[in-house]
Write an enzyme that holds these catalytic residues in place. Structure first.
Site, short mmCIF file in Angstrom:
data_model
loop_
_atom_site.label_atom_id
_atom_site.label_comp_id
_atom_site.label_asym_id
_atom_site.label_seq_id
_atom_site.Cartn_x
_atom_site.Cartn_y
_atom_site.Cartn_z
N GLY A 36 9.11 54.60 -9.97
CA GLY A 36 8.39 53.66 -10.84
C GLY A 36 6.89 53.90 -10.80
N ARG A 80 12.65 59.45 -13.39
CA ARG A 80 13.70 59.41 -12.38
C ARG A 80 14.55 60.65 -12.65
NH1 ARG A 80 12.67 53.68 -12.36
NH2 ARG A 80 11.86 53.33 -10.27
N ASP A 98 10.55 54.76 -1.79
CA ASP A 98 11.48 55.30 -0.80
C ASP A 98 12.36 56.42 -1.34
OD1 ASP A 98 12.90 53.54 -2.36
OD2 ASP A 98 13.88 52.50 -0.70
N THR A 137 3.96 52.10 -4.96
CA THR A 137 4.93 51.18 -5.58
C THR A 137 4.37 49.77 -5.53
OG1 THR A 137 7.05 50.04 -5.24
CG2 THR A 137 6.20 51.27 -3.37
N ASP A 168 5.97 47.22 -5.27
CA ASP A 168 6.86 46.32 -4.51
C ASP A 168 6.46 46.12 -3.04
OD1 ASP A 168 8.37 46.28 -6.85
OD2 ASP A 168 9.55 48.00 -6.24
N ASP A 223 7.51 47.67 -0.63
CA ASP A 223 8.77 47.64 0.13
C ASP A 223 8.98 48.85 1.03
OD1 ASP A 223 9.08 49.39 -1.97
OD2 ASP A 223 11.06 48.68 -2.57
N ARG A 275 11.60 44.24 -6.56
CA ARG A 275 12.95 44.72 -6.22
C ARG A 275 13.55 43.82 -5.15
NH1 ARG A 275 13.80 51.13 -5.90
NH2 ARG A 275 11.99 51.05 -4.55
#
Ligand code: ADP
Length: 353
Positions: free
Chosen positions: A14, A76, A107, A129, A131, A133, A175
């Protein structure tokens, strides 16, 4: 250091605001060290399809620092994760004499980076990212801009919310992780926040909204993380039914990824991009750049991915059993720290609502 004559940089997964600042820093640092830099287009797809551009001049990355998205594009690329795709990617590196790669992404991108590194091409991951995360680092490039975009969005909703005495339930990205939700809930003065990481007391929140309405409060904002799929829309209906307050579901969706990169993201991306190149030149590979307690460091990608799985309770029994005492100590402490930081924000929302 003499080993590196040519490196590649790519952005994958992303897009995140600040990726361009990281690309710029990688390119400029490489060129400043007399190294040629290839911009690998569309993430790993560019490696598989041999689509890259040699950057000869620092001016070729001028004016991208303030742009959202990624100027070298992202994709992607499931094909990359296959044997044939990987073989094609390695062939591209060999043919173009690429001695090392900086891969900016999340990741999934780091899994790909490990695969390249294990085939003899030093590769370093930079966390890009919105996120946040990646549990091994306090911060991932894009988080601050995404949060600011949500704050602006909710501030705009507030006008109607107050004028019409309504409630707005806002679903935000992240996410599986609730970082964006927690930060923006504090910053927008939300009456409640729901994230996958902590239990949400729906009845208590409804009761609180009813009490506040009785005391004269007109507008309400509730932030819900996309980490609880479908819950934001469900909660919208429940609040309206149980409080009698007109309640609207809102979602800034991909607008969250497109904001003009904030100072924080430009700064961190620039620092991480420069540091990544220097770590590569110092002989590091298969690591991700992290920023913890304000300081840059590297963490082995396999370890970083394991911390993520431990945080999500997804570490397999075999992985758990194979941990060295040192690894277990690091991972347990890191997970506890991430959870504590998130819990502090969660509690803060309810403390000052
Ligand atoms: P992010 O990096 O933001 O997490 P993705 O999970 O979509 O995004 O991963 C980005 C790209 O990284 C994928 O399209 C694929 O090319 C590569 N990738 C993801 N997972 C793996 C894997 N297990 N092995 C090799 N490459 C992977």
């Amino acid at each position: 250091m003499a080993k590196f004559r040519r490196i590649g940089v790519l952005t994958s997964g992303g897009d995140a605001p600040g990726m361009n600042a990281a690309v710029r820093a990688v390119v400029r640092t490489g060129l400043a060290h007399g190294i040629e830099v290839y911009a690998i287009m569309e993430g790993y797809k560019g490696l598989v399809e041999n689509n890259m551009r040699l950057i000869k001049n620092p001016s070729e990355v001028s004016n991208i620092i303030g742009q959202s998205g990624t100027a070298i594009y992202t994709e992607r690329c499931p094909e990359f994760a296959t044997e044939e795709g990987m073989a094609a990617a390695i062939k591209t590196c060999r043919e173009n004499q690429i001695d090392g790669i900086i891969a900016i992404g999340g990741d999934g991108t780091f899994r790909g980076a490990t695969d390249i590194a294990s085939r003899g091409i030093p590769t370093i991951g930079v966390p890009g990212t919105i996120d946040n995360d990646i549990a091994a680092t306090d911060y991932t490039i894009g988080l601050d801009t995404a949060c600011n975009t949500v704050v602006t969005f909710v501030d705009s909703l507030r006008a109607t919310c107050e004028s019409h005495a309504r409630c707005n339930v806002v679903e935000v990205m992240g996410r599986h992780a609730g970082h964006i939700a927690l930060r923006t809930a504090v910053a927008t003065g939300a009456v409640a926040v729901a994230v996958a990481e902590f239990d949400f007391d729906e009845d208590e929140v409804i009761k609180n909204i009813i009490e506040k309405r009785k005391a004269g409060k007109r507008g309400f904002v509730v932030i819900v993380s996309e980490g609880i799929p479908g819950y934001a829309e469900k909660l919208t209906k429940i609040i309206e039914q149980k409080t009698g307050i007109v309640t609207r579901f809102c979602c800034p969706a991909h607008v969250q990824r497109g904001g003009i990169p904030t100072l924080e993201d430009r700064l961190t991306a620039s620092e991480m991009g420069e540091y990544a190149v220097k770590q590569l030149l110092d002989g590091k590979s298969d690591v991700v750049i992290c920023k913890n307690g304000g300081k840059l460091c590297t963490v082995d990608i396999s370890r970083a991915l394991k911390v993520d799985r431990m945080l999500k309770g997804k570490l397999t029994a075999e992985e758990e059993a194979a941990l060295t005492p040192e690894e277990r100590e690091y991972m347990t402490a890191r997970c506890a720290e991430v959870r504590a930081n998130m819990k502090a924000l969660y509690d803060l929302v309810y403390e000052i609502r």
